[in-house]
Enzyme design. Structure first.
Site, PDB file in Angstrom:
ATOM      1  N   CYS A  33       0.652  -1.026   0.004  1.00  0.00           N
ATOM      2  CA  CYS A  33       0.011   0.137   0.031  1.00  0.00           C
ATOM      3  C   CYS A  33       0.881   1.181   0.003  1.00  0.00           C
ATOM      4  O   CYS A  33       0.272   2.376  -0.151  1.00  0.00           O
ATOM      5  CB  CYS A  33      -1.001  -0.027   1.232  1.00  0.00           C
ATOM      6  SG  CYS A  33      -0.281   0.187   2.766  1.00  0.00           S
ATOM      7  N   ASP A  35       2.346   2.620   2.599  1.00  0.00           N
ATOM      8  CA  ASP A  35       2.347   3.475   4.187  1.00  0.00           C
ATOM      9  C   ASP A  35       3.712   2.939   4.754  1.00  0.00           C
ATOM     10  O   ASP A  35       4.281   2.052   4.518  1.00  0.00           O
ATOM     11  CB  ASP A  35       1.229   2.810   4.842  1.00  0.00           C
ATOM     12  CG  ASP A  35      -0.181   3.203   4.383  1.00  0.00           C
ATOM     13  OD1 ASP A  35      -0.364   4.059   3.574  1.00  0.00           O
ATOM     14  OD2 ASP A  35      -1.168   2.167   4.567  1.00  0.00           O
ATOM     15  N   CYS A  58      -2.625   7.005   4.299  1.00  0.00           N
ATOM     16  CA  CYS A  58      -3.871   7.320   4.229  1.00  0.00           C
ATOM     17  C   CYS A  58      -4.616   7.567   5.487  1.00  0.00           C
ATOM     18  O   CYS A  58      -3.820   7.723   6.687  1.00  0.00           O
ATOM     19  CB  CYS A  58      -4.636   5.774   3.582  1.00  0.00           C
ATOM     20  SG  CYS A  58      -4.626   4.538   4.921  1.00  0.00           S
ATOM     21  N   CYS A 102      -3.062  -1.264   8.486  1.00  0.00           N
ATOM     22  CA  CYS A 102      -2.585   0.030   8.922  1.00  0.00           C
ATOM     23  C   CYS A 102      -2.467   0.037  10.677  1.00  0.00           C
ATOM     24  O   CYS A 102      -1.520   0.435  11.190  1.00  0.00           O
ATOM     25  CB  CYS A 102      -3.463   1.289   8.835  1.00  0.00           C
ATOM     26  SG  CYS A 102      -3.493   1.654   6.939  1.00  0.00           S
TER      27      CYS A 102
END
Length: 134
Positions: A33, A35, A58, A102
């Site tokens: 992703c 991150d 995000c 996350c």
């Protein structure tokens, strides 16, 4: 997609930044992703007195970073290691399934920062022991 609590934390994150000369420093990332999360810690007598985060990611990544740092301040190092991604998600009142990674990053960043702290602490103890015998 996100609940009100997540959006509130995202809009008003706490503990943003970097602690200069941190006692613990942990950076983790998710290649899928993109991150990246960094948590820095100020620790006195094995108690986390301050925690800061820098996150490239995000809404969920920022909300979990902020929440995780908030959850560990004032805790002992061992208590902070008990903060799991599930506890972070519970504190945020849920995350969409596709954003659960996350919260895992937040848990892993805490673990990495504490691992760094323990390594530095052990190295200092080794140096001081060697100094006594010189």
């Amino acid at each position: 997609m996100y609940n009100e609590k997540v959006l509130e934390v995202f809009a008003n994150p706490k503990h943003v930044g970097v602690i200069e000369n941190p006692d613990g420093d942990g950076t983790v990332g998710n290649a899928t992703c993109g991150d990246i999360m960094r948590i820095t810690l100020k620790i006195e007598n094995d108690i986390i007195v301050d925690a800061k985060f820098q996150t490239f990611g995000c809404t969920a990544a920022i909300a979990t970073s902020s929440t995780a740092t908030d959850m560990i301040i004032g805790k002992t190092v061992d208590q902070a290691l008990e903060v799991t991604n599930a506890k972070v998600v519970e504190e945020l009142q849920g995350l969409p399934p596709q954003k659960m990674h996350c919260s895992v990053l937040a848990e892993e960043a805490i673990q990495e920062a504490i691992k760094d702290y323990k390594a530095k602490k052990n190295n200092q103890q080794s140096v001081s022991k060697e100094t006594r015998f010189v």
